[in-house]
Design a protein around this motif. Structure first.
Motif, short mmCIF file in Angstrom:
data_model
loop_
_atom_site.label_atom_id
_atom_site.label_comp_id
_atom_site.label_asym_id
_atom_site.label_seq_id
_atom_site.Cartn_x
_atom_site.Cartn_y
_atom_site.Cartn_z
N GLU A 23 0.82 -1.21 0.00
CA GLU A 23 0.00 0.00 0.00
C GLU A 23 0.85 1.27 0.00
N ALA A 24 1.97 1.24 0.74
CA ALA A 24 2.83 2.43 0.82
C ALA A 24 3.45 2.77 -0.54
N ALA A 25 3.55 1.80 -1.40
CA ALA A 25 4.17 2.02 -2.72
C ALA A 25 3.16 2.21 -3.83
N HIS A 26 1.87 2.26 -3.49
CA HIS A 26 0.84 2.39 -4.52
C HIS A 26 1.05 3.61 -5.41
N GLY A 27 1.50 4.72 -4.81
CA GLY A 27 1.74 5.91 -5.62
C GLY A 27 2.80 5.69 -6.67
N TRP A 28 3.89 5.03 -6.30
CA TRP A 28 4.96 4.74 -7.26
C TRP A 28 4.51 3.69 -8.28
N ILE A 29 3.77 2.69 -7.80
CA ILE A 29 3.31 1.63 -8.71
C ILE A 29 2.35 2.20 -9.75
N SER A 30 1.62 3.25 -9.38
CA SER A 30 0.65 3.83 -10.31
C SER A 30 1.33 4.46 -11.53
N ILE A 31 2.60 4.82 -11.41
CA ILE A 31 3.29 5.49 -12.53
C ILE A 31 3.38 4.57 -13.76
N PRO A 32 3.93 3.34 -13.63
CA PRO A 32 3.93 2.46 -14.81
C PRO A 32 2.53 2.05 -15.25
N PHE A 33 1.60 1.93 -14.29
CA PHE A 33 0.23 1.58 -14.65
C PHE A 33 -0.39 2.68 -15.52
N CYS A 34 -0.26 3.92 -15.06
CA CYS A 34 -0.83 5.04 -15.81
C CYS A 34 -0.14 5.21 -17.16
N SER A 35 1.18 5.06 -17.18
CA SER A 35 1.93 5.20 -18.43
C SER A 35 1.51 4.15 -19.45
N SER A 36 1.36 2.90 -18.99
CA SER A 36 0.97 1.83 -19.90
C SER A 36 -0.46 2.04 -20.42
N TYR A 37 -1.33 2.59 -19.55
CA TYR A 37 -2.72 2.87 -19.97
C TYR A 37 -2.74 3.93 -21.06
N ILE A 38 -1.98 5.00 -20.86
CA ILE A 38 -1.92 6.07 -21.87
C ILE A 38 -1.35 5.54 -23.18
N MET A 39 -0.29 4.75 -23.10
CA MET A 39 0.31 4.18 -24.31
C MET A 39 -0.65 3.24 -25.01
N SER A 40 -1.42 2.48 -24.22
CA SER A 40 -2.41 1.57 -24.81
C SER A 40 -3.49 2.34 -25.53
N LEU A 41 -4.00 3.41 -24.90
CA LEU A 41 -5.03 4.23 -25.53
C LEU A 41 -4.52 4.85 -26.83
N LEU A 42 -3.34 5.48 -26.77
CA LEU A 42 -2.79 6.15 -27.94
C LEU A 42 -2.47 5.16 -29.06
N GLY A 43 -1.81 4.06 -28.70
CA GLY A 43 -1.39 3.09 -29.71
C GLY A 43 -2.56 2.42 -30.40
N ASN A 44 -3.54 1.96 -29.63
CA ASN A 44 -4.67 1.25 -30.24
C ASN A 44 -5.60 2.18 -30.99
#
Length: 318
Positions: A23-44
């Motif tokens: 839980e303490a690292a959720h903020g850091w973990i969200s960075i690759p999650f958000c980045s991959s989501y944006i890349m997925s939206l743009l790419g597809n």
């Protein structure tokens, strides 16, 4: 009476924890999650626009690819916004009906993804093994029928999932130790015999991903046999290169799918955090990498993307 108080046969709300213990690292973990989501939206989205606007890409392979891209978009948008709200705002509450709908969409769409990959393998088989009959066999009408069949298979086979889960009694807790509503995560919360539910899950997994993978392997065995029977060795590489992007996507998707499936059902000795991370990698990586793989490895798509940007005022790259 005590047993009754602990049982929630129709709990109205579940709580998604995210990744328990991290839980303490959720903020850091969200960075690759958000980045991959944006890349997925743009790419597809870019892939869909390019295939729609370029007449030269209105071929069976690219039409199936557009269906795969649409499924990837829906999968990402079904799961990632809620996951990010958990990481950023600790908003893990989700209504039971919304949870079951999310679970149904994610599992049915992943089954459809597998079907589209099988359809693309069939296209490559016909293109290489019967090139003169390719346009006659895979007409636009046939492609539409195959696409509809893939959708119906995923929708129908997965439709009992929410019905089976809604009838189960949930005891002691409504907390789901996961980032999204996943079939096995919900099954493990139940305090009833889930043998039938688990057996149906295994059967569906085999009838979708399992059968599709076997048929894809068979199609590539036939493709390789045809290619290596060609009289000229110089013809081997061009023939195989047309399958390169598809093979890369298959390796990425199925390796992650099988690993996630096996660890969730038989990896009881694994750390829960690792199980959840594996499940999320399977959810995040294919939708992000599929357009990249096809964009980089497929010359027609790469050239079409450059033309689209050139038309919109960007200088075309040589």
């Amino acid at each position: 009476m005590a047993a009754s108080n602990r049982t929630m046969p129709h709990s109205s709300t579940f709580i998604l924890l995210g990744i328990p213990g991290l839980e303490a690292a959720h903020g850091w973990i969200s960075i690759p999650f958000c980045s991959s989501y944006i890349m997925s939206l743009l790419g597809n989205c870019l892939l869909l626009v390019v295939i729609k606007t370029e007449p030269s890409l209105h071929e069976p392979m690219y039409l199936f690819l557009s269906m795969l891209a649409l499924a990837d978009l829906i999968i990402s948008s079904t799961a990632l916004p809620k996951i990010l709200s958990i990481f950023w705002f600790k908003d893990g509450a989700i209504r039971m009906d919304a949870c079951l709908f999310q679970m149904y969409l994610l599992h049915s769409l992943t089954a459809m993804e597998s079907g589209y990959m099988l359809a693309m393998a069939f296209d490559r088989y016909v293109a290489i093994c019967s090139p003169l009959r390719h346009s006659a066999i895979l007409t636009h009408r046939t492609v539409a029928k195959i696409g509809l069949g893939v959708v119906l298979r995923g929708a129908v086979l997965l439709s009992p999932y929410p019905l089976l889960l809604k009838e189960l009694p949930y005891c002691g807790t409504n907390i789901i130790s996961h980032t999204y509503c996943e079939f096995m995560a919900l099954v493990k919360l139940a305090c009833a015999d889930t043998t039938v539910t688990r057996a149906y899950g295994l059967a569906v997994a085999f009838l979708t991903g399992g059968v599709d993978f076997i048929l894809i392997v068979l199609s590539y065995i036939l493709i390789l046999r045809t290619v290596f029977e060609l009289p000229s060795k110089e013809a081997h590489l061009p023939a195989l290169s047309t399958c390169g992007s598809h093979l890369c996507v298959i390796l990425v998707t199925y390796s992650l799918a099988f690993f996630s499936f096996l660890t969730h059902r038989f990896g009881s000795s694994m750390a829960p955090q690792l199980l959840i991370i594996v499940a999320n990698i399977y959810l995040l990586v294919p939708p992000m990498t599929n357009p990249i793989i096809y964009g980089v490895r497929t010359k027609k798509i790469r050239e079409s993307v450059l033309r689209v940007f050139s038309i919109r005022g960007f200088p075309a790259l040589s």
